[in-house]
Design an enzyme around this catalytic site. Structure first.
Site, mmCIF file in Angstrom:
data_model
loop_
_atom_site.group_PDB
_atom_site.id
_atom_site.type_symbol
_atom_site.label_atom_id
_atom_site.label_comp_id
_atom_site.label_asym_id
_atom_site.label_seq_id
_atom_site.Cartn_x
_atom_site.Cartn_y
_atom_site.Cartn_z
ATOM 1 N N TYR A 75 -29.224 6.663 0.628
ATOM 2 C CA TYR A 75 -28.147 6.357 1.587
ATOM 3 C C TYR A 75 -28.380 4.988 2.229
ATOM 4 C CZ TYR A 75 -24.561 6.996 5.118
ATOM 5 O OH TYR A 75 -23.439 6.834 5.886
ATOM 6 N N PHE A 127 -1.299 -13.236 -2.963
ATOM 7 C CA PHE A 127 -1.551 -12.066 -3.791
ATOM 8 C C PHE A 127 -1.119 -10.850 -2.974
ATOM 9 C CE2 PHE A 127 -3.670 -8.490 -5.713
ATOM 10 C CZ PHE A 127 -3.116 -8.619 -6.984
ATOM 11 N N THR A 128 -0.611 -9.832 -3.663
ATOM 12 C CA THR A 128 0.034 -8.707 -2.964
ATOM 13 C C THR A 128 -0.858 -8.067 -1.901
ATOM 14 O OG1 THR A 128 -0.651 -7.313 -4.812
ATOM 15 C CG2 THR A 128 1.603 -8.140 -4.866
ATOM 16 N N ASP A 218 -10.701 -16.363 -2.435
ATOM 17 C CA ASP A 218 -10.600 -15.123 -3.193
ATOM 18 C C ASP A 218 -11.213 -15.494 -4.543
ATOM 19 O OD1 ASP A 218 -9.981 -13.100 -4.932
ATOM 20 O OD2 ASP A 218 -8.050 -12.651 -4.003
ATOM 21 N N LYS A 261 -12.832 -7.440 -11.910
ATOM 22 C CA LYS A 261 -12.385 -8.449 -12.874
ATOM 23 C C LYS A 261 -13.602 -9.160 -13.477
ATOM 24 C CE LYS A 261 -8.575 -7.689 -10.227
ATOM 25 N NZ LYS A 261 -8.547 -6.738 -9.101
ATOM 26 N N ARG A 386 5.707 -8.686 -12.380
ATOM 27 C CA ARG A 386 5.223 -9.593 -11.333
ATOM 28 C C ARG A 386 6.379 -10.492 -10.943
ATOM 29 N NH1 ARG A 386 0.475 -8.008 -9.021
ATOM 30 N NH2 ARG A 386 2.176 -6.600 -8.599
ATOM 31 N N PHE A 453 5.897 -2.022 -5.455
ATOM 32 C CA PHE A 453 5.809 -2.007 -6.919
ATOM 33 C C PHE A 453 4.955 -0.872 -7.465
ATOM 34 C CE2 PHE A 453 1.561 -3.679 -6.683
ATOM 35 C CZ PHE A 453 1.579 -4.374 -5.493
#
Ligand code: P70
Length: 461
Positions: A75, A127-128, A218, A261, A386, A453
């Protein structure tokens, strides 16, 4: 430098396979109607080649799987956390690591800590999830990407660049005090996987330093951005991807990363910063919303695989070359057939220009959504809208945002599909393109308020 091969052949061989199956057209017609013509609502069992996203869909290496067995599930103070911390420090260069369950967990914490209601948050395109968290914290997103980013067929080597004049204008208009940070995305997703140049990032950082505005990256797709810098920017041809990623991060104060990614894992993410005081505040929030500071939102085995993935993505340049090479292979096949798509070909996928392909469908009948559905029906290839659906509504006016880009993204998972899969995909896109007059518009039957979306449903008009 490694030995250069002529082509980008994959720097790995396949040790384990997962069967996929082709369905009938009749089956797919029913499946997409049942899914409300939204590819997010399809069952993956009904999908043949899944290009919905490159997120969390990478194939891990044998070394990463071995790491899964060695994950330390303590933990507190997990060994795997320290491996991850070392990997982030070595590759990205940020001293402070805040591990989260995925990218949006990091965006949530960063936005809540730095944005006050009424603040302006500039970014090189939205970006969303990033914009959602900025607005959720009371911020107002301002797009400062160069105009070329909004023009699908205009060739520019660095469409992800920040327009410094737009940024300066915002600073002059609202004052630096009202700008908690600038959000700079590497290899801009919504622009079609388009990089920014090192020179542009350096200049952006310089301008922001002058006004004491932090630069938050990002860095989700920093490796792909680094590859394009290596290929396209003078002075970087002999620098390794690893060196370029480190230099990118050197022009920033911190970063949010979705590890699903570049980092070659199926789940995970982090916030990483230079400032200890900010990190301390982030950790205080982390324990409220994600988990203890030495695991955040991840299990020990997730962190172990992630630490190894971070090393792997930059250990050789062959990885990035093969990854982007495969995307370019698909893109070039489509360009040869005359299919309109975002150019130059991006880093993580192909972005079809639905507005150009379906000029007979007005934007409020969602051409990209309709094209995505048509592609699926043709071949079982799943892409993602998109365009107008993703852009959502303007909170002030309540109207659709009508973005300039109306795209279908076909994102390529890393190390998953072969060249033959790309051939089949190209054949299907060309087939749908040739029969494009038969594709009609859609209308909402269910429209969620936020991030619509993901769960929206449609019917044919
Ligand atoms: C995609 C995924 C995620 C993402 C990203 C950038 C540049 C942050 C995140 C969030 C998944 C996705 C998310 C929203 C809409 C569609 C798809 N992108 N920054 O497929 O990270 O998903 O880990 O919370 O691309 O592009 P996470």
């Amino acid at each position: 430098m490694e030995q250069r091969r002529r082509s980008w052949a994959e720097p790995y061989k396949i040790k384990m396979v997962e069967p996929i199956k082709m369905t009938t057209r009749e089956h797919r017609e029913k499946a997409i109607a049942d899914a409300g013509f939204n590819s997010f609502l399809l069952r993956s069992d009904d999908v043949y080649i899944d290009l919905l996203t490159d997120s969390g869909t990478s194939a891990m290496s044998d070394n990463q799987w071995a790491g899964m067995m060695l994950g330390d599930e303590a933990y507190a103070g997990s060994k795997s956390y320290y491996h991850l911390e070392e990997a982030v420090q070595e590759v990205y260069g940020y001293p402070e690591l805040i591990p989260t369950h995925q990218g949006r967990g990091a965006e949530h914490i960063l936005s809540q800590l730095l944005i006050k209601p009424g603040d302006y948050v500039p970014g090189n395109m939205y970006f969303t999830t990033t914009r959602f968290h900025q607005e959720h914290a009371g911020g107002i997103f301002v797009d400062v990407i160069i105009d070329e980013a909004h023009m699908p067929s205009v060739e520019h080597p660095f469409k992800g660049n920040v327009d410094l004049a737009k940024l300066q204008r915002l600073i002059d208009d609202v004052g630096a005090d009202q700008i908690p940070y600038i959000s700079v995305e590497t290899n801009v997703n919504m622009a079609g996987g388009q990089p920014l140049s090192m020179a542009n990032l350096r200049a952006t950082y310089g301008l922001c330093k002058k006004y004491d505005i932090p630069v938050m990256l990002d860095a989700t797709r920093a490796v792909e951005n680094a590859y394009f810098i290596q290929q396209r920017e003078g002075g970087y041809e002999d620098r390794s991807i690893k060196e370029i990623v480190a230099e990118i991060c050197s022009y920033s104060d911190g970063a949010t990363v979705s590890s699903k990614k570049d980092n070659l894992v199926n789940i995970g993410g982090f916030l990483a910063v230079r400032d200890l005081e900010l990190a301390t505040r982030a950790r205080a929030m982390l324990v409220q919303f994600e988990g203890l500071h030495t695991y955040g939102g991840m299990s020990g085995r997730d962190m172990e695989a992630l630490a190894r993935g971070i090393h792997e993505m930059v250990d050789t340049d062959d990885h990035a070359r093969a990854r982007v090479g495969q995307v370019e292979y698909l893109g070039n096949a489509l360009l040869k057939a005359g299919v309109p798509l975002v150019q130059p070909i991006g880093g993580h996928g192909i972005f079809l220009d639905a507005a150009a392909i379906l000029p007979h469908i007005p934007q409020d009948q969602f051409p990209a959504q309709a094209l995505t559905a048509a592609l699926y029906v043709d071949s079982g290839v799943r892409g993602m809208e998109r365009g107008n659906v993703s852009a959502g509504r303007n909170p002030e006016t309540g109207d659709h945002r009508y973005p300039k880009l109306e795209l279908v993204r076909m994102a390529i998972p890393r190390r998953v599909y072969t060249q033959a899969h790309m051939d089949v995909t190209a054949e299907s896109v060309v087939e749908v393109y040739e029969n494009r007059a038969r594709v009609g518009g859609l209308k909402f039957t269910y429209e969620p308020q936020e991030l619509r979306f993901f769960q929206a449903r449609f019917e044919k008009i």
